[in-house]
Design a protein around this motif. Structure first.
Motif, PDB file in Angstrom:
ATOM      1  N   ARG A   1       9.200 -11.544   1.030  1.00 22.27           N
ATOM      2  CA  ARG A   1       8.798 -12.950   1.006  1.00 22.27           C
ATOM      3  C   ARG A   1       8.743 -13.424  -0.443  1.00 22.27           C
ATOM      4  NH1 ARG A   1       3.979 -12.972  -1.229  1.00 22.27           N
ATOM      5  NH2 ARG A   1       3.876 -15.207  -0.951  1.00 22.27           N
ATOM      6  N   GLY A   2       8.478 -14.732  -0.598  1.00 20.85           N
ATOM      7  CA  GLY A   2       8.307 -15.297  -1.929  1.00 20.85           C
ATOM      8  C   GLY A   2       9.617 -15.598  -2.619  1.00 20.85           C
ATOM      9  N   TRP A   3       9.539 -15.911  -3.924  1.00 23.52           N
ATOM     10  CA  TRP A   3      10.703 -16.314  -4.698  1.00 23.52           C
ATOM     11  C   TRP A   3      11.714 -15.183  -4.736  1.00 23.52           C
ATOM     12  CZ3 TRP A   3      12.610 -15.330  -9.889  1.00 23.52           C
ATOM     13  CH2 TRP A   3      13.553 -16.282 -10.304  1.00 23.52           C
ATOM     14  N   ARG A   4      12.922 -15.483  -4.274  1.00 19.10           N
ATOM     15  CA  ARG A   4      14.007 -14.506  -4.196  1.00 19.10           C
ATOM     16  C   ARG A   4      13.621 -13.264  -3.400  1.00 19.10           C
ATOM     17  NH1 ARG A   4      17.091 -14.563 -10.121  1.00 19.10           N
ATOM     18  NH2 ARG A   4      17.673 -16.782 -10.050  1.00 19.10           N
ATOM     19  N   HIS A   5      12.642 -13.431  -2.519  1.00 20.16           N
ATOM     20  CA  HIS A   5      12.200 -12.336  -1.644  1.00 20.16           C
ATOM     21  C   HIS A   5      11.798 -11.097  -2.432  1.00 20.16           C
ATOM     22  CE1 HIS A   5      14.293 -13.972   2.230  1.00 20.16           C
ATOM     23  NE2 HIS A   5      13.474 -14.842   1.661  1.00 20.16           N
ATOM     24  N   ARG A   6      11.142 -11.307  -3.563  1.00 21.55           N
ATOM     25  CA  ARG A   6      10.757 -10.179  -4.408  1.00 21.55           C
ATOM     26  C   ARG A   6       9.441  -9.535  -3.975  1.00 21.55           C
ATOM     27  NH1 ARG A   6      12.222 -12.217 -10.577  1.00 21.55           N
ATOM     28  NH2 ARG A   6      14.499 -12.109 -10.338  1.00 21.55           N
ATOM     29  N   SER A   7       8.666 -10.243  -3.158  1.00 19.12           N
ATOM     30  CA  SER A   7       7.385  -9.696  -2.715  1.00 19.12           C
ATOM     31  C   SER A   7       7.512  -9.124  -1.309  1.00 19.12           C
ATOM     32  CB  SER A   7       6.301 -10.781  -2.741  1.00 19.12           C
ATOM     33  OG  SER A   7       6.109 -11.262  -4.055  1.00 19.12           O
ATOM     34  N   THR A   8       6.704  -8.130  -1.032  1.00 19.60           N
ATOM     35  CA  THR A   8       6.747  -7.448   0.255  1.00 19.60           C
ATOM     36  C   THR A   8       5.450  -7.700   1.012  1.00 19.60           C
ATOM     37  OG1 THR A   8       8.073  -5.734  -0.803  1.00 19.60           O
ATOM     38  CG2 THR A   8       7.177  -5.214   1.351  1.00 19.60           C
ATOM     39  N   HIS A   9       5.531  -7.671   2.333  1.00 19.84           N
ATOM     40  CA  HIS A   9       4.351  -7.884   3.172  1.00 19.84           C
ATOM     41  C   HIS A   9       4.344  -6.827   4.261  1.00 19.84           C
ATOM     42  CE1 HIS A   9       1.365 -10.185   5.554  1.00 19.84           C
ATOM     43  NE2 HIS A   9       1.132 -10.819   4.430  1.00 19.84           N
ATOM     44  N   THR A  10       3.176  -6.278   4.547  1.00 18.83           N
ATOM     45  CA  THR A  10       3.036  -5.357   5.667  1.00 18.83           C
ATOM     46  C   THR A  10       2.642  -6.189   6.891  1.00 18.83           C
ATOM     47  OG1 THR A  10       0.667  -4.896   5.455  1.00 18.83           O
ATOM     48  CG2 THR A  10       2.152  -3.686   3.996  1.00 18.83           C
ATOM     49  N   LEU A  11       2.125  -5.528   7.898  1.00 22.14           N
ATOM     50  CA  LEU A  11       1.662  -6.261   9.067  1.00 22.14           C
ATOM     51  C   LEU A  11       0.532  -7.231   8.706  1.00 22.14           C
ATOM     52  CD1 LEU A  11       2.332  -6.312  12.129  1.00 22.14           C
ATOM     53  CD2 LEU A  11       0.446  -4.696  12.461  1.00 22.14           C
ATOM     54  N   THR A  12      -0.210  -6.933   7.621  1.00 24.64           N
ATOM     55  CA  THR A  12      -1.322  -7.805   7.249  1.00 24.64           C
ATOM     56  C   THR A  12      -1.593  -7.896   5.754  1.00 24.64           C
ATOM     57  OG1 THR A  12      -3.639  -8.297   7.742  1.00 24.64           O
ATOM     58  CG2 THR A  12      -3.087  -5.995   7.454  1.00 24.64           C
ATOM     59  N   TRP A  13      -1.151  -6.908   4.962  1.00 21.30           N
ATOM     60  CA  TRP A  13      -1.464  -6.878   3.535  1.00 21.30           C
ATOM     61  C   TRP A  13      -0.305  -7.367   2.685  1.00 21.30           C
ATOM     62  CZ3 TRP A  13      -6.361  -5.751   2.084  1.00 21.30           C
ATOM     63  CH2 TRP A  13      -7.167  -5.016   2.976  1.00 21.30           C
ATOM     64  N   PHE A  14      -0.632  -8.072   1.590  1.00 21.23           N
ATOM     65  CA  PHE A  14       0.356  -8.336   0.554  1.00 21.23           C
ATOM     66  C   PHE A  14       0.600  -7.017  -0.184  1.00 21.23           C
ATOM     67  CE2 PHE A  14      -1.628 -12.355   1.469  1.00 21.23           C
ATOM     68  CZ  PHE A  14      -0.555 -13.255   1.466  1.00 21.23           C
ATOM     69  N   HIS A  15       1.833  -6.807  -0.636  1.00 27.05           N
ATOM     70  CA  HIS A  15       2.262  -5.491  -1.079  1.00 27.05           C
ATOM     71  C   HIS A  15       3.086  -5.680  -2.351  1.00 27.05           C
ATOM     72  CE1 HIS A  15       4.818  -1.825  -0.821  1.00 27.05           C
ATOM     73  NE2 HIS A  15       3.893  -1.308  -0.029  1.00 27.05           N
ATOM     74  N   HIS A  16       2.525  -5.303  -3.514  1.00 28.37           N
ATOM     75  CA  HIS A  16       3.186  -5.516  -4.798  1.00 28.37           C
ATOM     76  C   HIS A  16       3.419  -4.201  -5.533  1.00 28.37           C
ATOM     77  CE1 HIS A  16       2.021 -10.041  -5.512  1.00 28.37           C
ATOM     78  NE2 HIS A  16       2.688  -9.843  -4.399  1.00 28.37           N
ATOM     79  N   PRO A  17       4.466  -4.123  -6.330  1.00 29.87           N
ATOM     80  CA  PRO A  17       4.717  -2.906  -7.111  1.00 29.87           C
ATOM     81  C   PRO A  17       3.674  -2.708  -8.200  1.00 29.87           C
ATOM     82  CG  PRO A  17       6.252  -4.652  -7.727  1.00 29.87           C
ATOM     83  CD  PRO A  17       5.511  -5.135  -6.522  1.00 29.87           C
ATOM     84  N   ALA A  18       3.389  -1.450  -8.507  1.00 29.38           N
ATOM     85  CA  ALA A  18       2.414  -1.088  -9.537  1.00 29.38           C
ATOM     86  C   ALA A  18       2.732   0.338  -9.988  1.00 29.38           C
ATOM     87  CB  ALA A  18       0.988  -1.179  -8.995  1.00 29.38           C
ATOM     88  N   PRO A  19       2.060   0.823 -11.040  1.00 34.77           N
ATOM     89  CA  PRO A  19       2.321   2.185 -11.508  1.00 34.77           C
ATOM     90  C   PRO A  19       2.162   3.237 -10.406  1.00 34.77           C
ATOM     91  CG  PRO A  19       0.987   1.000 -13.105  1.00 34.77           C
ATOM     92  CD  PRO A  19       1.094   0.124 -11.891  1.00 34.77           C
ATOM     93  N   GLN A  20       3.164   4.056 -10.222  1.00 29.31           N
ATOM     94  CA  GLN A  20       3.166   5.187  -9.283  1.00 29.31           C
ATOM     95  C   GLN A  20       3.005   4.791  -7.824  1.00 29.31           C
ATOM     96  OE1 GLN A  20       0.477   8.334 -10.338  1.00 29.31           O
ATOM     97  NE2 GLN A  20       1.746   8.995 -12.054  1.00 29.31           N
ATOM     98  N   GLY A  21       3.114   3.546  -7.490  1.00 29.32           N
ATOM     99  CA  GLY A  21       2.975   3.145  -6.096  1.00 29.32           C
ATOM    100  C   GLY A  21       2.468   1.728  -5.983  1.00 29.32           C
ATOM    101  N   SER A  22       2.532   1.203  -4.784  1.00 27.62           N
ATOM    102  CA  SER A  22       2.239  -0.211  -4.578  1.00 27.62           C
ATOM    103  C   SER A  22       0.753  -0.512  -4.494  1.00 27.62           C
ATOM    104  CB  SER A  22       2.917  -0.689  -3.296  1.00 27.62           C
ATOM    105  OG  SER A  22       4.320  -0.564  -3.391  1.00 27.62           O
ATOM    106  N   LEU A  23       0.412  -1.757  -4.852  1.00 26.10           N
ATOM    107  CA  LEU A  23      -0.907  -2.325  -4.588  1.00 26.10           C
ATOM    108  C   LEU A  23      -0.849  -3.048  -3.254  1.00 26.10           C
ATOM    109  CD1 LEU A  23      -1.680  -4.175  -7.961  1.00 26.10           C
ATOM    110  CD2 LEU A  23      -2.435  -1.892  -7.309  1.00 26.10           C
ATOM    111  N   LEU A  24      -1.894  -2.916  -2.455  1.00 31.19           N
ATOM    112  CA  LEU A  24      -2.029  -3.694  -1.238  1.00 31.19           C
ATOM    113  C   LEU A  24      -3.293  -4.539  -1.378  1.00 31.19           C
ATOM    114  CD1 LEU A  24      -0.855  -0.635  -0.307  1.00 31.19           C
ATOM    115  CD2 LEU A  24      -0.596  -1.927   1.815  1.00 31.19           C
ATOM    116  N   PHE A  25      -3.217  -5.815  -1.034  1.00 31.01           N
ATOM    117  CA  PHE A  25      -4.366  -6.680  -1.278  1.00 31.01           C
ATOM    118  C   PHE A  25      -4.326  -7.900  -0.363  1.00 31.01           C
ATOM    119  CE2 PHE A  25      -0.955  -8.297  -3.847  1.00 31.01           C
ATOM    120  CZ  PHE A  25      -1.091  -9.676  -3.825  1.00 31.01           C
ATOM    121  N   HIS A  26      -5.468  -8.548  -0.275  1.00 28.51           N
ATOM    122  CA  HIS A  26      -5.580  -9.831   0.435  1.00 28.51           C
ATOM    123  C   HIS A  26      -6.762 -10.579  -0.157  1.00 28.51           C
ATOM    124  CE1 HIS A  26      -5.031 -12.824   3.512  1.00 28.51           C
ATOM    125  NE2 HIS A  26      -4.140 -12.074   4.161  1.00 28.51           N
TER     126      HIS A  26
END
Length: 346
Positions: free
Chosen positions: A269-294
């Motif tokens: 989702r988002g600009w140029r589909h650069r962001s990822t979404h799970t069934l409920t959490w926003f999912h962004h890249p971060a050191p050694q693995g993704s951040l999940l947040f809401h």
């Protein structure tokens, strides 16, 4: 090394509490199950300690609702790809796209429904602190849905929708034969031991009091009416840390399957589909693995929940003021990202 790490963490949290401009602030971190909680704010400390107050989560409530959906799916009560019409069978739907909406579409904001029903927009613009949700019951919600034309074919576009999430409550209630509050309590809150988490107000003196943008004028607690599934959860910092710890260690809970299910990346989702979404959490890249947040906000409070599985770190931030100048969401996100890097370096 542990002392150095603990000191660095305490400094980060203290900076965040000082940076968030609100009458009451609580910032809490769990790291491998070790918890640190700091509170502060521009107002005098309330009679009930800030770290024990129950705060309004607003849209962060959606993570609880969708976890419930995943639990019911694991139990065979429904499937994520059930059409909404299967659980609202008597609802007349003249628009073909409406009949194609699935429960997954509602959870992932891909139903095509608007953010809020059109009959709430005028009041929200003219009187932003008047609660139009309180008088909006389930019958009206379903009636409005029946006459609403989705803006696009379900599953083709991400469009954030409180309206869509709210419809999960009557659908799950029909499928499971129980009301939404009972389902949430029995399938999520009790299994995870979240005894201080409720829908709506708790006992007198236990709820944080929200404030307008000026940080002075109190705001009445949010009654979300038929939109409870989209924004009515209230909880304490301690319970919310427990909630994030369950996501970080699903295998240690009775909900291991559903907790894993809600963390799987599903769409871009988002600009140029650069962001990822799970069934409920926003999912962004971060050191050694993704951040999940809401994040979430009500008429007078804001909340942020986030976690970094790679470093087993979870962050809760709560504030009793609404508005961008509160710097709540940006501070919380930046702190979580910094902790993801900090925890791997030390």
């Amino acid at each position: 090394m542990s002392a150095e790490r603990d000191a660095a963490l305490a400094d980060r949290l203290a900076d965040a509490v000082a940076h968030i401009d609100a009458p009451d602030v609580a910032v809490a971190v769990t790291r491998h199950g070790v918890r640190t909680v700091l509170t502060g704010g521009s107002a005098l400390p309330p009679p009930t300690p800030r770290h024990t107050l129950r705060y309004e989560l607003g849209s962060a409530s959606k993570t609880f609702t969708v976890l419930l959906l995943a639990a019911l799916a694991r139990a065979g009560v429904l499937t994520l790809d059930d059409p909404l019409t299967a659980h609202l069978p008597d609802l007349p739907l003249p628009h073909p796209h409406s009949r194609r909406i699935t429960l997954r579409h509602l959870a992932t904001h891909t139903s095509g429904l608007p953010r809020i029903p059109t009959d709430l927009i005028a009041g929200a613009l003219l009187r932003p602190y008047d609660n139009g949700y309180a008088a909006y019951d389930t019958e009206r919600l379903l009636r409005t849905f029946a006459r609403t034309r989705p803006r696009n074919r379900p599953g083709t576009r991400w469009r954030y929708s409180n309206f869509g999430l709210a419809l999960l409550a009557p659908a799950m209630s029909h499928a499971a034969g129980a009301d939404y509050p009972s389902l949430l309590r029995d399938h999520v809150l009790r299994p995870l031991g979240l005894d201080d988490t409720t829908l709506g107000p708790g006992a007198t003196g236990t709820d944080a009091i929200g404030h307008c943008t000026n940080g002075v004028t109190p705001v009445a607690g949010a009654d979300m009416g038929a939109f409870a599934a989209a924004g009515a959860v209230r909880s304490t910092p301690g319970d919310l840390l427990g909630y994030l710890e369950a996501h970080l260690s699903p295998e240690d809970t009775p909900l291991s399957g559903p907790l894993r299910d809600v963390q799987v990346p599903l769409l871009h989702r988002g600009w140029r589909h650069r962001s990822t979404h799970t069934l409920t959490w926003f999912h962004h890249p971060a050191p050694q693995g993704s951040l999940l947040f809401h994040a979430g906000a009500t008429f007078g409070q804001q909340a942020f929940l986030g976690y970094h599985p790679a470093t087993h770190t979870g962050l809760v931030a709560l504030a009793t003021r609404r508005g961008h100048t509160c710097r709540m969401i940006s501070t919380s996100y930046e702190l979580l990202y910094a902790l993801a890097g900090l925890c791997q370096r030390l």
